[in-house]
Design an enzyme around this catalytic site. Structure first.
Site, short mmCIF file in Angstrom:
data_model
loop_
_atom_site.label_atom_id
_atom_site.label_comp_id
_atom_site.label_asym_id
_atom_site.label_seq_id
_atom_site.Cartn_x
_atom_site.Cartn_y
_atom_site.Cartn_z
N SER A 49 0.86 -1.18 0.00
CA SER A 49 0.00 0.00 0.00
C SER A 49 0.90 1.23 0.00
CB SER A 49 -0.90 0.01 1.24
OG SER A 49 -0.09 0.18 2.40
N ASP A 84 -0.67 -1.54 -4.19
CA ASP A 84 -2.07 -1.82 -3.83
C ASP A 84 -2.83 -0.49 -3.68
OD1 ASP A 84 -4.25 -3.37 -3.02
OD2 ASP A 84 -3.68 -3.30 -0.91
N HIS A 85 -3.96 -0.36 -4.33
CA HIS A 85 -4.79 0.86 -4.24
C HIS A 85 -3.98 2.13 -4.48
CE1 HIS A 85 -8.50 -1.04 -3.10
NE2 HIS A 85 -7.80 -1.83 -2.30
N GLY A 208 -10.33 -7.57 -0.01
CA GLY A 208 -10.97 -7.86 1.28
C GLY A 208 -11.06 -9.35 1.55
N ASN A 231 -4.78 -9.12 3.60
CA ASN A 231 -3.91 -8.26 4.39
C ASN A 231 -4.20 -8.41 5.88
OD1 ASN A 231 -2.28 -6.25 5.38
ND2 ASN A 231 -3.56 -4.56 4.67
P1 13P Z 1 -8.15 -7.46 3.87
O1 13P Z 1 -7.29 -6.57 4.72
O2 13P Z 1 -9.56 -7.40 4.23
O3 13P Z 1 -7.61 -8.86 3.82
O4 13P Z 1 -8.08 -6.88 2.38
C1 13P Z 1 -6.87 -6.77 1.72
C2 13P Z 1 -7.00 -6.04 0.44
O5 13P Z 1 -7.99 -6.12 -0.24
C3 13P Z 1 -5.87 -5.21 0.01
O6 13P Z 1 -6.14 -4.50 -1.14
#
Ligand code: 13P
Length: 287
Positions: A49, A84-85, A208, A231
């Site tokens: 991230s 990520d994102h 998620g 994560n």
């Molecule tokens: P979680 O933290 O819910 O496992 O999600 C991780 C995620 O989607 C990172 O982009």
């Protein structure tokens, strides 16, 4: 060597399994995930991230650490290092720093702006042989104690973004980052099926991944999900193992203040979590 996530995801889509994206926070985390992937002979995606990137002293430090570990630990399975994102600027910075894959999350922009920015990044990533993940329909989550239910993406908007030539698409299907509330209605498989119908062969990404029941994970894979992000579950496992070690007074035994010993239970807990997920996602022996 770091690789683009394209080939591993296309293979996963065709073989009806999913590659895990596990987010990293530090050296121990990264080492635990890489060693487990090698033991399981599984391809793997290391997620970073923007916040974790800052914490680890910038994207260049992360690239250096991961490349060094791949060499030193003799990792032979395919490894993608993935933002990520990412914001638009973050994606550009990671491309510059040597990441092999980036996510541009334009889901909070009006669709026209999401399309325009994603289009530009598709061009850059294609030129450099990098994989690109785009997002439509914001993934819910907990922020300042307010829990938002995950949005469901509009299949037409998904098609607009998929047609730009991204490598993989994250579409909101009621999924949420962090732990799911007790009254969570579950994944919207109707949305997932409609998105798949609209985007055809595009590998889909399920964010998620923490706390989604196993039967829903399997159904999502059967409907076109080829990458699943995890994560929070690694964080929970790491924290619980570290806490148990200290509460049992083990940190006071012998040279208990040795930082390597203090971090060892958390390290093993991450390895166990990653192994369990790779087995569930079906990516074992797929490297
Ligand atoms: P979680 O933290 O819910 O496992 O999600 C991780 C995620 O989607 C990172 O982009």
């Amino acid at each position: 060597m770091l690789v683009s996530a394209k080939e591993m995801l296309n293979k996963a889509r065709d073989g009806k399994y999913a590659v895990g994206q596990f987010n990293i926070n530090n050296l121990e985390w990264t080492k635990a995930i890489l060693l487990t992937a090698e033991e399981m002979k599984s391809p793997v995606i290391l997620g970073v991230s923007e916040g974790a990137g800052k914490y680890m002293c910038g994207y260049k430090t992360v690239v250096g650490m991961v490349k060094g570990m791949i060499e030193c630990l003799n990792i032979t399975v395919p490894v993608a290092l993935h933002l990520d994102h990412g914001s638009y600027e973050g994606a550009k910075a990671c491309i510059e720093a040597g990441f092999s894959s980036v996510m541009f999350d334009g889901s909070h922009y009006p669709i026209e702006e999401n399309v325009a920015k994603t289009r530009e990044l598709v061009e850059t990533c294609n030129k450099l042989g990098l994989s690109l993940e785009a997002e439509v329909g914001a993934i819910g989550g907990e922020e300042d104690g307010v829990i938002g239910t995950g949005e469901c993406a509009d299949p037409k908007e998904c098609k607009m973004i998929a047609d730009l030539g991204v490598t993989m698409l994250a579409a909101g299907i009621g999924n949420i980052h962090g732990q799911y509330p007790a009254n969570w209605p579950g994944l919207s498989f109707d949305t997932l099926a409609a998105v798949k119908e609209a985007v055809g062969d595009m590998p889909l990404v399920l964010h998620g991944g923490t706390g989604i029941p196993e039967d829903m994970i399997k159904k999502a894979i059967s409907l076109g999900v080829a990458k699943i992000n995890v994560n929070t579950e690694c964080q929970l496992a790491f924290a619980a193992a570290t806490r148990a070690y200290i509460e049992a007074g083990k940190d006071k035994e012998g040279k208990g203040f040795d930082p390597r010993k203090l971090l060892a239970p958390g390290f093993e807990a991450i390895k166990a979590t990653v192994k369990e997920k790779m087995e569930l996602f079906g990516s074992v022996n797929k490297a």
